[in-house]
Design an enzyme around this catalytic site. Structure first.
Site, PDB file in Angstrom:
ATOM      1  N   LEU A 116       0.879  -1.164   0.000  1.00 37.80           N
ATOM      2  CA  LEU A 116       0.000   0.000   0.000  1.00 37.80           C
ATOM      3  C   LEU A 116       0.914   1.211   0.000  1.00 37.80           C
ATOM      4  O   LEU A 116       1.875   1.257   0.776  1.00 37.80           O
ATOM      5  CB  LEU A 116      -0.887   0.033   1.249  1.00 37.80           C
ATOM      6  CG  LEU A 116      -2.174  -0.800   1.247  1.00 37.80           C
ATOM      7  CD1 LEU A 116      -2.824  -0.718   2.628  1.00 37.80           C
ATOM      8  CD2 LEU A 116      -3.148  -0.314   0.186  1.00 37.80           C
ATOM      9  N   ASP A 117       0.660   2.187  -0.866  1.00 33.28           N
ATOM     10  CA  ASP A 117       1.543   3.342  -0.886  1.00 33.28           C
ATOM     11  C   ASP A 117       1.434   4.117   0.422  1.00 33.28           C
ATOM     12  O   ASP A 117       0.502   3.918   1.211  1.00 33.28           O
ATOM     13  CB  ASP A 117       1.279   4.231  -2.098  1.00 33.28           C
ATOM     14  CG  ASP A 117      -0.131   4.789  -2.124  1.00 33.28           C
ATOM     15  OD1 ASP A 117      -0.497   5.520  -1.182  1.00 33.28           O
ATOM     16  OD2 ASP A 117      -0.872   4.516  -3.087  1.00 33.28           O
ATOM     17  N   ALA A 118       2.381   4.989   0.646  1.00 31.98           N
ATOM     18  CA  ALA A 118       2.462   5.697   1.931  1.00 31.98           C
ATOM     19  C   ALA A 118       1.218   6.519   2.217  1.00 31.98           C
ATOM     20  O   ALA A 118       0.844   6.701   3.382  1.00 31.98           O
ATOM     21  CB  ALA A 118       3.695   6.595   1.953  1.00 31.98           C
ATOM     22  N   SER A 120      -1.830   5.736   1.507  1.00 31.89           N
ATOM     23  CA  SER A 120      -3.011   4.892   1.675  1.00 31.89           C
ATOM     24  C   SER A 120      -2.958   4.146   2.996  1.00 31.89           C
ATOM     25  O   SER A 120      -1.905   4.022   3.617  1.00 31.89           O
ATOM     26  CB  SER A 120      -3.115   3.893   0.516  1.00 31.89           C
ATOM     27  OG  SER A 120      -3.200   4.571  -0.718  1.00 31.89           O
TER      28      SER A 120
END
Length: 247
Positions: A116-118, A120
């Site tokens: 999960l990107d930072a 999210s």
């Protein structure tokens, strides 16, 4: 008769996989150790690509015997915004490993499965069990990923139909998704999104292309594993029965 080489032994696995499974480091780092000649197999310098059976063979790194493989362990973590889905960040930014107690951070071989990107938040798996996590993440098993997202504006039905059909990214088609409008608040809308694939920042990039940038993105389920009431920053153990159950 000469003894069979390590690569022919029943139950043998690649050395980099065994090193990673023992919780020493990632598989990529283990490959570096092998290239550097720091791994020995039965008294000789091992090479990348060799296999071994830890029940029969002696494996050491920098002269220290390889520890036994830890018990299978998979965790479901509720990742907060601003935390990286990695074991270590050279820039010193917070990582998901820092959300675990000290006894789980090292020696267990845990690593994030998927990302999960930072910006999210939501469901993220940490595991040392390759077979179990493959079952949860590989497309051939058909496990869905479910998201709740807030976007700017109020997408029209035609826009949602385009999104559902799959918007090409970088010149390559994307698989169809299931999307529905859950409601609106002021100038923003809340959507439910279910998808099988997960390219880098796919949801955010698609929403941007359609003119409705993402304001908040939360993954609420990975296959049969749901966040439910798990608080942000918390984690729980995943049982094999949960993974083997219906999606």
């Amino acid at each position: 008769m000469l003894p069979a080489p390590e690569s022919d032994q029943l139950g043998a696995e690649r050395l980099q996989k065994l090193i990673a499974a023992a919780g020493v480091c990632s598989r990529r780092r283990a490959e570096e150790l092998l290239r550097q000649g720091r791994v020995r197999l039965n008294g000789r310098t091992a090479t990348l690509g060799e296999r071994a059976d830890p029940a029969r063979d002696q494996i050491s790194i920098d002269g220290r015997p390889l520890a036994p493989r830890p018990d299978s362990l998979t965790l479901l973590l509720h990742k907060p915004v601003g935390v990286l889905s990695t074991c270590h960040d050279p820039q010193g930014r917070p990582t998901v490993m820092e959300l675990l107690p000290p006894e789980l951070r090292r020696g267990q071989g845990l690593h994030p499965v998927g990302r999960l990107d930072a910006d999210s938040r939501g469901a993220l798996l940490l595991s040392n069990d390759g077979d179990l996590t493959l079952r949860l993440t590989h497309p051939r098993f058909g496990h869905r990923r479910t998201y709740r997202i807030w976007v700017e504006g109020h997408p029209r039905p035609a826009t949602l139909e385009r999104w559902a059909a799959g918007i090409p990214l970088d010149g390559h088609p994307c698989q169809p998704v299931r999307i529905r409008l859950l409601g609106a608040r002021g100038a923003n809308s809340r959507l439910d999104l279910v998808m099988l694939e997960g390219r880098n920042r796919q949801i955010r990039r698609t929403a941007e292309l359609l003119g409705h940038p993402v304001l908040d993105l939360q993954r609420v389920a990975i296959g049969p594993l749901r966040l439910a009431d798990l608080p942000e920053g918390s984690w729980r153990r995943v049982t094999p029965s949960e993974v083997l159950g219906p999606d």
